[in-house]
Design an enzyme around this catalytic site. Structure first.
Site, mmCIF file in Angstrom:
data_model
loop_
_atom_site.group_PDB
_atom_site.id
_atom_site.type_symbol
_atom_site.label_atom_id
_atom_site.label_comp_id
_atom_site.label_asym_id
_atom_site.label_seq_id
_atom_site.Cartn_x
_atom_site.Cartn_y
_atom_site.Cartn_z
ATOM 1 N N ASP A 20 0.814 -1.210 0.000
ATOM 2 C CA ASP A 20 0.000 0.000 0.000
ATOM 3 C C ASP A 20 0.856 1.271 0.000
ATOM 4 O O ASP A 20 1.936 1.291 0.573
ATOM 5 C CB ASP A 20 -0.894 -0.015 1.255
ATOM 6 C CG ASP A 20 -1.973 1.046 1.187
ATOM 7 O OD1 ASP A 20 -2.294 1.527 0.086
ATOM 8 O OD2 ASP A 20 -2.492 1.405 2.260
ATOM 9 N N ASN A 68 -10.638 -2.957 -6.078
ATOM 10 C CA ASN A 68 -9.808 -2.058 -6.892
ATOM 11 C C ASN A 68 -10.392 -1.747 -8.273
ATOM 12 O O ASN A 68 -9.965 -0.804 -8.939
ATOM 13 C CB ASN A 68 -8.382 -2.621 -7.051
ATOM 14 C CG ASN A 68 -7.534 -2.488 -5.807
ATOM 15 O OD1 ASN A 68 -6.608 -3.267 -5.582
ATOM 16 N ND2 ASN A 68 -7.823 -1.496 -4.977
#
Ligand code: FPP
Length: 240
Positions: A20, A68
């Site tokens: 991330d 996503n």
């Protein structure tokens, strides 16, 4: 006076990482988000290599989640291109790297070309003994559990199983992670302290290490630090 010998502890057998912070890394530099993902892909190479050197047996990375797809079309296709390029290169370098690839997630939503590359990487790397990498692609932990529940329900419907036959060990066999030991250590860089639908079944006894570094800046030393933190914690599995 002789300095005390530093104890060398074995690394965890299985490390899982939420990669991330790519977007923030790019923003800080005034670059498009895709540049952050490209830098993140390079970091992945370095970290996978470091895991191999340390003798880590399994490395699981969250490369693309079921959530996503909500990102811009440009960003999604940028990540898919990077994955395709990475796998293409991994296929070319396979004999040098000795990495075994597996893919966890619903691959049916990926382009046929990417699905082909995943299949080729998985089948051609099957004999390697070094680190086994699991790419979580179109992966969601709840989605994984729903898939397993559906498959088990189908077995019951066909009469091959009775509801009472279903226990934790059997359920585990219907997950993408079947026959892979649970991760002892889950790392999330970037300062966020959530697990974001990553390995909810498999991580119930994992040590979580949250780090304040963006994934593209994550270094082999950061991995060593996370492993050291893992060793500092006592792991009792609910016992005394
Ligand atoms: C999270 O950062 C990262 C992703 C959603 C994609 C991860 C993909 C890669 C590292 C590239 C492909 C990987 C390989 C190994 C070829 P974010 O975009 O959510 O960052 P932010 O929270 O700062 O916006």
């Amino acid at each position: 006076m002789a300095s005390p010998k530093k104890e060398i502890l074995p690394p965890p057998r299985h490390i899982a990482i939420i990669m991330d912070g790519n977007g923030r890394w790019a923003k800080k530099r005034g670059l498009p988000r895709t540049a952050g993902h490209a830098a993140g892909a390079e970091t992945f190479r370095r970290i996978a290599n470091h895991c191999r050197k340390l003798g880590v047996q399994y490395l699981t990375v969250y490369a693309f989640s079921t959530e996503n797809w909500k990102r811009s079309q440009e960003e999604v296709s940028g990540i898919m291109k990077l994955l395709g390029r990475y796998l293409q290169e991994a296929l070319e370098d396979m004999e040098k790297n000795h990495v075994r690839f597996r893919f966890w997630g619903d691959l049916s939503k990926l382009s046929p070309e990417l699905q082909q590359l995943c299949l080729a990487a998985q089948s051609r790397s099957g004999g390697y003994q070094d680190v086994q990498v699991h790419f979580c692609l179109n992966y969601g932990g709840r989605d994984e559990i729903v898939h397993a529940a559906r498959a088990l329900a189908e077995q019951v419907r066909q009469g091959a199983l009775k509801p009472g036959d279903i226990d934790e060990a059997l359920f585990s066999q219907y997950l993408y992670s079947a026959n892979v030991p649970d991760p002892e250590l889950v790392i999330r860089p970037s300062g966020e302290m959530r697990t974001s639908n990553f390995l909810p079944w498999q991580s119930v006894y994992s040590e979580f290490v949250f780090m304040n570094v963006l994934w593209p800046d994550f270094s082999p030393q950061d991995l060593d630090e996370a492993i050291a933190e893992y060793h500092r914690r006592s792991r009792r599995f609910g016992g005394a």
